[in-house]
Enzyme design. Structure first.
Site, PDB file in Angstrom:
ATOM      1  CE  LYS A 220      -3.903  -2.258   0.406  1.00 14.58           C
ATOM      2  NZ  LYS A 220      -5.004  -2.163  -0.567  1.00 14.58           N
ATOM      3  CG  ASP A 248      -3.877  -0.827  -3.740  1.00  9.51           C
ATOM      4  OD1 ASP A 248      -4.403   0.197  -4.228  1.00  9.51           O
ATOM      5  OD2 ASP A 248      -4.537  -1.753  -3.224  1.00  9.51           O
ATOM      6  CD  GLU A 274      -4.739  -2.988  -6.570  1.00 14.52           C
ATOM      7  OE1 GLU A 274      -3.775  -3.767  -6.692  1.00 14.52           O
ATOM      8  OE2 GLU A 274      -5.698  -3.215  -5.816  1.00 14.52           O
ATOM      9  CD  GLU A 301      -9.861  -2.270  -4.027  1.00 14.35           C
ATOM     10  OE1 GLU A 301      -8.657  -2.493  -4.196  1.00 14.35           O
ATOM     11  OE2 GLU A 301     -10.382  -2.201  -2.912  1.00 14.35           O
ATOM     12  CG  ASP A 324     -14.742  -6.761  -5.362  1.00 14.51           C
ATOM     13  OD1 ASP A 324     -13.833  -6.612  -4.527  1.00 14.51           O
ATOM     14  OD2 ASP A 324     -15.922  -7.006  -5.035  1.00 14.51           O
ATOM     15  CG  HIS A 351     -10.117  -6.221  -4.585  1.00 21.37           C
ATOM     16  ND1 HIS A 351     -11.340  -6.247  -3.945  1.00 21.37           N
ATOM     17  CD2 HIS A 351      -9.245  -5.717  -3.696  1.00 21.37           C
ATOM     18  CE1 HIS A 351     -11.195  -5.758  -2.732  1.00 21.37           C
ATOM     19  NE2 HIS A 351      -9.944  -5.427  -2.540  1.00 21.37           N
TER      20      HIS A 351
END
Lengths: 435, 435
Positions: A220, A248, A274, A301, A324, A351
């Site tokens: 992240k 992400d 992402e 997602e 997703d 995701h």
């Protein structure tokens, strides 16, 4: 003939905000939750259909209200005609013109439709005695295409083109099903990369991910650039120069900020970037993709429906398609998105995580391998090691791959005691009305 | 200091499906409804804040549940700090990370935010003793810009560019306010054009629209091409060769179908083609705009937020910007959209009708005229003559123009007896659970 006698809903919330599992640049304190439903019939065969929408806490009750509104369509209906034509069933739910006003085909109401559709698929797969991936993969091209709503898609994908894609994948289906049963579907793990973890924990989890056989990890990013540089450097040092490490940003940036931030991390060679910006911003994603090339962009997602996925592909805005299981209108719309991805030659890398998303979405990737894309090359399913113990058929990861589930159903059934124990009572709520 | 002591919600539904008023190609039987809220304080000044989301029936209860979730943020809060910084108030509601998951910034949850934001504006305007349009138009450029969330906009509109637009409109504000009070804001009417009406009623209503001074009408199209050709020919014959007649397909078509259908109506010279396809399809709208040029495209009533409006403008997909008072995140986001439209040089021609949309949206067009675009040239607000009698300050149309409201508030307050008489009890519901 049997009848759907009830749709029961439960407000299930896990107190995940008490740790920092799941924290990212936009979601600092999620309480992983499920707006959960069970479809019951009078068939006397013991089969129920289970489905849910994954949420992160507050608003789970709103999602349940929406599921209740959609479910009115199926209560009292004969089971067999519904399950025999899942394309028509999905179209009926999406086509309720009064409910449609509240979307259309997006947000709370569309996710509710997806949950009901997925619960019907769970029921259908159980009655067929097959895991969902196998039920879908063994359908004929005509049957699969009948699931898809081509409205708003025909400028990118027609019914005939979809049929041709599926027919081209017909040879080798049995062989690929055997390969899937033998070696599963590759997974990557986000477990090391949450923002709330210490550097030491990050390094340790990176080592563990590699030791466990995962072939990709994800970090992240987007809260603080210096932190991101330091954390990416640690991960790169632990994993080595060639190990795929994705990043992400969870929608954190505007277009130019995304380009600048990613350039500052380019030396660590992200496998993909992402959700660099708003999931609604097709043109923004396309501008970012041009601005950071050859680093690829991934998203999905939070992409609300097939119409936005279509445009992301038309605009060359993404290189990885992150479906997703509970964001769009259920299995049917995800089949449409798999077909779009196949048309555009893009890998689908779902995701997952949350509550039950791994359990549900693996079926779609396995369908993709066996009967749509016809390959798992360059494809990975996200894996986060949270909350699997609450599911009747939890995911099984071996050697960094999802093992193909064999139990009949869609993987969406929670343990009754978990539903009971985590039904929302306000107990773990910390936030107040004043925010 | 005073405190917000309660937010009360009401499920208000009018049985409009019993006539065919409001029928179009996608919405055959709407029951015009409002998910309605009232913000009450302990200030003792008699002022309340009223707001609502317009829906078309089923699902109004889902929308109310969402309003309840959002309203938790403001109950118990001090009134003055909230109303003194409406930019911060809006940002707080949009920024609830758990609720955000259910959008983000789209659908049921975003409309709920908009309703709460609009109710706060109603309260603020009443306390200021001004109609909303005037309160907004008299703000400084800095104050107006402080209302806007520029996240995801900066590739098209920066804060500095917005300030420059507003500063350029500063000269002449007082004069334009006087012009507005003198002659109002031009309206067009959709009343003649609903699909359910007979040819005779269509012709009669076209004549009445012209006699009433409207300078544009709109016809619903998209259900049957032969019908559309016949109806458009009647309208053209009644209204004459040069009278602006727009057409509205309510999202009925795919891209090529839109181009083909509109070409078949081109001889009648549509003033614009509204909602030709999915409101999510920026690239589709752009392709249609190229395919039917010089006939212009209009859209917006279902456009979920400023990010999609931004892209429609970036892609040259629309020539008219149809804001809606209750689709996006309220007054604040609509100010952002007005600024985007000004940046791209596009006229804002709001969607209205439904329940209270005319009463609410007129304030935004009047702000646009006085303080943003600085002109009403080429701008019209939709007018549909339904349900105005239920509002405390119903719109006043004179000579085909909206008269500027003088009553303090945002125009969003319904009569207490209307709320009471039309609170949903299931009585007018005809549709069954089986759809």
């Amino acid at each position: 003939m049997s009848t759907i006698v009830s749709v029961d809903v439960s407000d299930v919330r896990f107190p995940t905000s008490q740790s920092l599992d799941g924290s990212d640049a936009m979601n600092p304190d999620p309480d992983y939750s499920a707006a959960y439903l069970v479809v019951r019939t009078d068939a006397g065969d013991g089969h129920e259909g289970h489905g849910f929408v994954f949420t992160i806490g507050r608003g789970n009750d709103v999602q349940l209200a929406a599921i209740g509104a959609v479910a009115e369509h199926i209560v009292g209906r004969e089971v067999e005609p519904l399950l025999d034509d899942m394309g028509a069933a999905s179209a009926e739910l999406i086509g309720d013109s009064q409910l449609r006003w509240l979307g259309p085909e997006k947000g709370v109401m569309h996710m509710a439709i997806g949950a009901v559709v997925n619960a019907l698929w769970d029921l259908k797969a159980k009655r067929a005695g097959m895991p969902l991936w196998q039920l879908l993969a063994r359908m004929s091209p005509e049957e699969l295409v009948s699931l898809v709503d081509f409205r708003y898609l025909s400028d990118a994908l027609t019914r005939d083109e979809a049929l041709a894609i599926l027919r081209a994948a017909e040879p080798g289906k049995a062989e690929r099903e055997a390969q899937l049963l033998e070696s599963g579907f590759p997974a990557y793990t986000t477990t090391p990369g949450w923002l709330g973890y210490s550097d030491e924990k990050l390094a340790r989890l990176c080592r563990e991910a590699m030791a466990d056989g995962f072939t990709q990890i994800k970090l992240k990013v987007g809260a603080d650039l210096d932190d991101d540089i330091r954390r990416f450097r640690i991960a790169r040092e632990v994993c080595g120069p060639d190990f795929p490490i994705a990043i992400d940003a969870n929608q954190r940036w505007d277009v130019q900020a995304a380009i600048d931030w990613v350039q500052a991390l380019a030396e660590f060679r992200p496998h993909w970037v992402e959700e660099p910006t708003s999931p609604d911003d097709v043109l923004g994603h396309a501008a970012i993709a041009r601005g950071i090339a050859p680093i690829p962009v991934a998203t999905g997602e939070h992409v609300q429906n097939r119409v936005v996925f279509k445009q992301l592909m038309q605009a060359d805005a993404i290189s990885f398609v992150q479906i997703d299981a509970t964001r769009v209108g259920g299995v049917n719309e995800n089949v449409a998105i798999l077909l779009l991805a196949a048309k555009f030659g893009l890998p689908v890398c779902p995701h997952a995580g949350g509550v039950g998303l791994c359990e549900a979405v693996q079926h779609l990737s396995m369908l993709d391998f066996v009967a749509v894309a016809g390959t798992r090359e360059g494809r990975v399913i996200e894996f986060v090691d949270h909350l699997h113990e609450h599911f009747v058929t939890p995911t099984v990861i071996e050697g960094g791959a999802y093992r193909a589930p064999l139990t009949p159903g869609a993987g969406t059934e929670m343990l009754a005691e978990s539903v009971r124990d985590y039904t929302w009572t306000g107990a773990h709520r910390v936030a107040t009305a004043a925010g």
